[in-house]
Design a protein around this motif. Structure first.
Motif, PDB file in Angstrom:
ATOM      1  N   LEU A 109       0.839  -1.193   0.000  1.00 44.31           N
ATOM      2  CA  LEU A 109       0.000   0.000   0.000  1.00 44.31           C
ATOM      3  C   LEU A 109       0.878   1.249   0.000  1.00 44.31           C
ATOM      4  O   LEU A 109       0.647   2.188  -0.771  1.00 44.31           O
ATOM      5  N   ALA A 110       1.899   1.265   0.843  1.00 46.80           N
ATOM      6  CA  ALA A 110       2.801   2.415   0.918  1.00 46.80           C
ATOM      7  C   ALA A 110       3.562   2.612  -0.385  1.00 46.80           C
ATOM      8  O   ALA A 110       3.743   3.743  -0.853  1.00 46.80           O
ATOM      9  N   LEU A 111       3.992   1.526  -1.006  1.00 45.37           N
ATOM     10  CA  LEU A 111       4.745   1.613  -2.254  1.00 45.37           C
ATOM     11  C   LEU A 111       3.899   2.203  -3.370  1.00 45.37           C
ATOM     12  O   LEU A 111       4.359   3.067  -4.130  1.00 45.37           O
ATOM     13  N   ARG A 112       2.649   1.771  -3.472  1.00 45.93           N
ATOM     14  CA  ARG A 112       1.781   2.314  -4.513  1.00 45.93           C
ATOM     15  C   ARG A 112       1.399   3.767  -4.234  1.00 45.93           C
ATOM     16  O   ARG A 112       1.195   4.549  -5.149  1.00 45.93           O
ATOM     17  N   MET A 113       1.336   4.114  -2.973  1.00 45.22           N
ATOM     18  CA  MET A 113       0.968   5.476  -2.606  1.00 45.22           C
ATOM     19  C   MET A 113       2.142   6.437  -2.770  1.00 45.22           C
ATOM     20  O   MET A 113       1.958   7.579  -3.203  1.00 45.22           O
ATOM     21  N   PRO A 127      10.549   2.986  -3.340  1.00 45.91           N
ATOM     22  CA  PRO A 127      10.733   1.962  -2.296  1.00 45.91           C
ATOM     23  C   PRO A 127      11.371   2.492  -1.020  1.00 45.91           C
ATOM     24  O   PRO A 127      11.030   2.041   0.069  1.00 45.91           O
ATOM     25  N   GLU A 128      12.291   3.450  -1.151  1.00 54.31           N
ATOM     26  CA  GLU A 128      12.938   3.972   0.059  1.00 54.31           C
ATOM     27  C   GLU A 128      11.927   4.711   0.937  1.00 54.31           C
ATOM     28  O   GLU A 128      11.981   4.621   2.171  1.00 54.31           O
ATOM     29  N   ASP A 129      11.002   5.446   0.312  1.00 57.18           N
ATOM     30  CA  ASP A 129       9.947   6.106   1.077  1.00 57.18           C
ATOM     31  C   ASP A 129       8.976   5.080   1.663  1.00 57.18           C
ATOM     32  O   ASP A 129       8.525   5.214   2.807  1.00 57.18           O
ATOM     33  N   LYS A 188       4.911  13.975   4.154  1.00 60.38           N
ATOM     34  CA  LYS A 188       5.525  14.511   2.951  1.00 60.38           C
ATOM     35  C   LYS A 188       6.620  13.541   2.520  1.00 60.38           C
ATOM     36  O   LYS A 188       7.340  12.994   3.347  1.00 60.38           O
ATOM     37  N   THR A 189       6.761  13.346   1.204  1.00 56.20           N
ATOM     38  CA  THR A 189       7.726  12.369   0.713  1.00 56.20           C
ATOM     39  C   THR A 189       8.667  13.015  -0.301  1.00 56.20           C
ATOM     40  O   THR A 189       8.517  14.174  -0.654  1.00 56.20           O
ATOM     41  N   SER A 190       9.589  12.205  -0.800  1.00 52.95           N
ATOM     42  CA  SER A 190      10.585  12.691  -1.751  1.00 52.95           C
ATOM     43  C   SER A 190      10.166  12.465  -3.195  1.00 52.95           C
ATOM     44  O   SER A 190      11.016  12.405  -4.076  1.00 52.95           O
ATOM     45  N   ALA A 191       8.872  12.304  -3.452  1.00 45.50           N
ATOM     46  CA  ALA A 191       8.403  12.084  -4.822  1.00 45.50           C
ATOM     47  C   ALA A 191       8.965  13.155  -5.749  1.00 45.50           C
ATOM     48  O   ALA A 191       8.795  14.346  -5.520  1.00 45.50           O
TER      49      ALA A 191
END
Length: 268
Positions: free
Chosen positions: A34-38, A42-44, A85-88
């Protein structure tokens, strides 16, 4: 998820450390995927998974059995994923219009980076997973989560509404709009979804490498999944948009996450 998970949860909340570890092992992969698709990267997803599992451990006593345990886990995970917040990278977190320009740019008929056929196939798969998962970032956070839960993980509207604490009608409305946006984009741009489109995964390899969107020396996805492009090509057109996502195998949460959680559990 096993039918006996609620029994394991009861033992865990009573102080059984082995049962608590069992709960973590039971849910770790569904949380990670779920986290990977969101979050895409992968690191996030690894960092988010660890934080979510800690939250599950520390708030396990609040699970009252009013819903399926998996639904409760998804609720904990969703609340966290909507808050961070992520590094997208900007190459992915753009509008549908800007993403379309990226799709149209830099296509070429062959892969010049390498002549090795096996490596080419890995790079082609890396492009497929990166591109289609990156497309999800064109949706708003809530719409993306609804799409993942309802379309990719196939929760029904009642389950999805419980996870996100909204009405079933609202869940269906958001899902319908998100589904149309993704399906229309893929139908208009993706060669896997519509064979009349010029874009093919192998045609984007060199462009994405040169723009540092994918790193051939450190593949995020292809090195950990089975090849899925041929699977999509065998599915009828009506179902191809969702098959592009569902054809990618579920990944296993990194062992580092589990070892860190084991250390946390020993502190209880």
């Amino acid at each position: 998820m096993r039918k006996s998970i609620e029994h394991i949860v009861k033992k865990a909340t009573a102080g059984d450390q082995d049962a608590l570890e069992g709960v973590v092992l039971e849910v770790k992969d569904l949380v990670y995927n779920l986290a990977l698709r969101m979050l895409l990267f992968p690191e996030d997803a690894k960092d988010a998974t660890q934080e979510i599992l800690v939250k599950i451990i520390t708030s396990l006593s609040t699970f009252r059995g009013d819903s399926a345990f998996k639904t409760w886990v998804y609720r904990v995970a969703s609340n966290y994923l909507l808050s961070i917040k992520t590094s997208a990278k900007p190459a992915f977190a753009v509008s549908f219009e800007d993403y379309a320009e990226t799709i149209d740019s830099g296509q070429q008929n062959s892969i010049s980076y390498t002549e090795n056929l096996g490596e080419q196939k890995l790079l082609e798969e890396e492009v497929k997973v990166s591109c289609t998962h990156g497309l999800l970032l064109c949706l708003s956070d809530t719409s993306r989560l609804v799409y993942i839960l309802g379309e990719l993980l196939e929760l029904n509207s009642a389950e999805g509404a419980q996870v996100l604490e909204m009405s079933a009608a609202n869940f269906r409305k958001i899902l319908s709009r998100a589904r149309d946006k993704i399906r229309n984009f893929l139908e208009a741009k993706c060669g896997l979804a519509n064979s009349t489109n010029p874009c093919r995964c192998h045609r984007k390899v060199d462009f994405l490498i040169s723009n540092q969107v994918i790193d051939p020396r450190q593949l995020r996805f292809a090195a950990h999944t089975d090849r899925s492009i041929e699977l999509v090509e065998q599915i009828d057109a009506l179902h191809k948009s969702v098959a592009i996502y569902q054809s990618t195998p579920q990944l296993v949460a990194p062992e580092e996450v589990i070892e860190n959680l084991r250390r946390t559990i020993r502190q209880f």
